[in-house]
Design an enzyme around this catalytic site. Structure first.
Site, PDB file in Angstrom:
ATOM      1  N   HIS A  21      -5.907  -2.499  10.175  1.00 15.39           N
ATOM      2  CA  HIS A  21      -6.654  -3.751  10.353  1.00 15.39           C
ATOM      3  C   HIS A  21      -6.127  -4.568  11.520  1.00 15.39           C
ATOM      4  CE1 HIS A  21      -9.805  -4.128   7.490  1.00 15.39           C
ATOM      5  NE2 HIS A  21      -9.035  -3.704   6.496  1.00 15.39           N
ATOM      6  N   ARG A  25      -3.884   7.947   3.295  1.00 13.16           N
ATOM      7  CA  ARG A  25      -2.632   7.609   2.601  1.00 13.16           C
ATOM      8  C   ARG A  25      -2.313   8.625   1.504  1.00 13.16           C
ATOM      9  NH1 ARG A  25      -3.437   1.411   1.603  1.00 13.16           N
ATOM     10  NH2 ARG A  25      -3.205   2.010  -0.562  1.00 13.16           N
ATOM     11  N   ASP A  51       0.813   2.482   8.888  1.00 17.42           N
ATOM     12  CA  ASP A  51       0.378   1.759  10.094  1.00 17.42           C
ATOM     13  C   ASP A  51       1.394   1.791  11.237  1.00 17.42           C
ATOM     14  OD1 ASP A  51      -2.032   0.980   8.948  1.00 17.42           O
ATOM     15  OD2 ASP A  51      -1.154  -0.805   8.045  1.00 17.42           O
ATOM     16  N   GLY A  71       0.853  -1.195   0.000  1.00 17.37           N
ATOM     17  CA  GLY A  71       0.000   0.000   0.000  1.00 17.37           C
ATOM     18  C   GLY A  71       0.882   1.235   0.000  1.00 17.37           C
ATOM     19  N   ASN A  88       5.711  -4.490   6.240  1.00 23.14           N
ATOM     20  CA  ASN A  88       6.017  -5.802   6.798  1.00 23.14           C
ATOM     21  C   ASN A  88       6.175  -6.919   5.747  1.00 23.14           C
ATOM     22  OD1 ASN A  88       6.146  -7.731   8.994  1.00 23.14           O
ATOM     23  ND2 ASN A  88       4.079  -8.296   8.368  1.00 23.14           N
ATOM     24  N   ARG A 143     -24.572  14.604  18.829  1.00 25.82           N
ATOM     25  CA  ARG A 143     -24.577  13.238  18.292  1.00 25.82           C
ATOM     26  C   ARG A 143     -23.346  12.459  18.741  1.00 25.82           C
ATOM     27  NH1 ARG A 143     -26.287  15.053  12.225  1.00 25.82           N
ATOM     28  NH2 ARG A 143     -28.503  14.555  12.413  1.00 25.82           N
ATOM     29  N   GLU A 183      -9.962   0.089  12.031  1.00 25.52           N
ATOM     30  CA  GLU A 183     -10.646  -0.846  11.104  1.00 25.52           C
ATOM     31  C   GLU A 183     -10.757  -2.259  11.673  1.00 25.52           C
ATOM     32  OE1 GLU A 183      -9.340   0.090   6.547  1.00 25.52           O
ATOM     33  OE2 GLU A 183      -7.753  -0.369   7.972  1.00 25.52           O
TER      34      GLU A 183
HETATM   35  O1  F6P Z   1      -1.216  -1.071   5.167  1.00 28.09           O
HETATM   36  C1  F6P Z   1      -1.702   0.200   4.958  1.00 28.09           C
HETATM   37  C2  F6P Z   1      -3.197   0.203   4.856  1.00 28.09           C
HETATM   38  O2  F6P Z   1      -3.594   1.503   4.503  1.00 28.09           O
HETATM   39  C3  F6P Z   1      -3.940  -0.271   6.092  1.00 28.09           C
HETATM   40  O3  F6P Z   1      -4.017   0.658   7.139  1.00 28.09           O
HETATM   41  C4  F6P Z   1      -5.295  -0.576   5.496  1.00 28.09           C
HETATM   42  O4  F6P Z   1      -5.982  -1.470   6.312  1.00 28.09           O
HETATM   43  C5  F6P Z   1      -4.918  -1.169   4.173  1.00 28.09           C
HETATM   44  O5  F6P Z   1      -3.650  -0.651   3.842  1.00 28.09           O
HETATM   45  C6  F6P Z   1      -5.864  -0.860   3.047  1.00 28.09           C
HETATM   46  O6  F6P Z   1      -5.435  -1.564   1.924  1.00 28.09           O
HETATM   47  P1  F6P Z   1      -5.917  -1.336   0.433  1.00 28.09           P
HETATM   48  O7  F6P Z   1      -5.332  -0.033  -0.054  1.00 28.09           O
HETATM   49  O8  F6P Z   1      -5.362  -2.489  -0.320  1.00 28.09           O
HETATM   50  O9  F6P Z   1      -7.398  -1.256   0.475  1.00 28.09           O
END
Ligand code: F6P
Length: 358
Positions: A180, A284, A136, A11, A112, A171, A231
């Site tokens: 994740h 991102r 992350d 990512g 990772n 609210r 998430e």
């Molecule tokens: O690993 C970075 C990340 O942005 C995570 O925080 C997120 O869960 C995941 O990638 C989302 O992945 P994708 O861009 O494949 O939907």
């Protein structure tokens, strides 16, 4: 003359370009002549011999640019030893590309999974250096990855914006933040944005405890509440299930994501008016913040020095505010989680933030 291969894998995040610029600037200070082979779309480019021959000028003016000029893709480590759909042996093909181009070193900007593959290639005899990328901040062995602080800034701005509308309408808002498996972004943005409740994958929640915290705020005369949810946040009940059952249950839950499930649970259990906000991939996106520009430039310069000293098989890391390096094999296969014992979690509890677990 040095011939360096470079790729950005997994990512994307802010500061990928800034890091590559740092590597190239560092190399240009050490060598008169440098050839950079930029593999396109991560390991896919190395596997399929798809690259661009780049010059130092190609890395000018990209310090502040988000994304990656090389493109990226996810090539899961667990599938590296399986052939591509058209029958290519991935590892063999990557080694052949490296040898054909007579590279002195391959620089891998990745998180990772990507660093596990970097370690595999190092074990296969290639000269490899890893640079720690991911919003992350879960790469084991480094205090900080580049991209993290920029993502925290964006998630914090999202919570800030929600604050004003939540207050106007009395609210409860569930703000779902990326992560994740780990909750570093949610924890930091939650504290920075003044969230009242923070729910993380590492600290399973009980909806009764979440409602108790919401109720306490109401009794104190506070009409609105902000819940920052990662998430991968998980209830105590689901966390107690055997792994296979848990995976099945989560895969089949009738909600688009965890925020919807928690919002529904709160409506049912506490009767509050709840709304959801999900900044998603904006976290991102865009350019790196000042912190990430500095960090990634330092990381890049350090990688150039490692290449110069022919110290390969290393991952560049930040330790106690110093840029240093560890063996790729030391980090491979481990994740850096939030621990409930971390002082930052304790500090947050002392501020009255609930983790939904008491
Ligand atoms: O690993 C970075 C990340 O942005 C995570 O925080 C997120 O869960 C995941 O990638 C989302 O992945 P994708 O861009 O494949 O939907």
């Amino acid at each position: 003359m040095k011939r360096i291969g470079m790729l950005t894998s997994g990512g994307d995040c802010q500061a990928l370009n800034a890091t590559m610029r740092g590597v190239v600037k560092g190399l240009c200070n050490l060598y008169d002549d440098v050839e950079i082979y930029g593999f396109l779309e991560g390991y896919k480019g190395l596997i399929r011999n798809n690259y661009k021959l780049l010059k130092a000028e190609d890395f000018s003016g990209i310090l502040t640019r988000g994304g990656t000029i090389l493109g990226s893709s996810r090539q899961p480590f667990k599938l590296m030893n399986q052939p591509t759909e058209d029958g290519i042996d991935k590892v063999k093909s990557m080694k052949e590309t490296y040898k054909k181009l007579k590279l002195d070193c391959l620089v891998v900007l990745g998180g990772n999974g990507s660093q596990k593959t970097a370690n595999l290639l190092s074990e296969e005899g290639l000269n490899v250096i890893g640079l720690p990328k991911t919003i992350d901040n879960d790469l084991w062995g480094t205090d900080m990855t580049f991209g993290f602080q920029s993502a925290v800034d964006i998630a914090t701005q999202a919570i800030d914006c929600i604050h004003t509308t939540a207050a106007s309408h009395n609210r409860v808002f569930v703000v779902e933040i990326m992560g994740h498996k780990v909750g570093h972004i949610t924890l930091h943005a939650g504290i920075a944005g003044g969230a009242d409740i923070i729910l993380l994958p590492e600290i399973p929640y009980d909806i009764k405890s979440v409602c108790k915290a919401l109720d306490k705020r109401s009794r104190e005369g506070k009409g609105f509440s902000i819940i920052a949810v990662a998430e991968g946040a998980i209830s105590k009940e689901d966390a107690a299930l055997p792994k296979k059952k848990r995976k099945e249950k989560l895969a089949n839950r009738p909600y688009p994501s965890v925020a919807y499930e928690i919002a529904e649970q709160i409506k049912d259990a506490c009767g509050s008016e709840v709304r959801i906000a999900i900044p998603g991939h904006t976290q991102r996106g865009g350019g790196p913040d000042a912190y990430d520009r500095v960090l990634s430039s330092r990381f890049g310069a350090y990688a150039a020095k490692l290449i110069h000293d022919e110290r390969y098989g290393r991952l560049v890391v930040l330790k106690d505010n110093d840029v240093t390096d560890i063996a790729l094999s030391e980090s491979a296969g481990k994740l850096k989680y939030v621990s409930p014992e971390d002082s930052i979690v304790q500090n947050a509890r002392m501020l009255g933030i609930s983790f939904g677990d008491d």
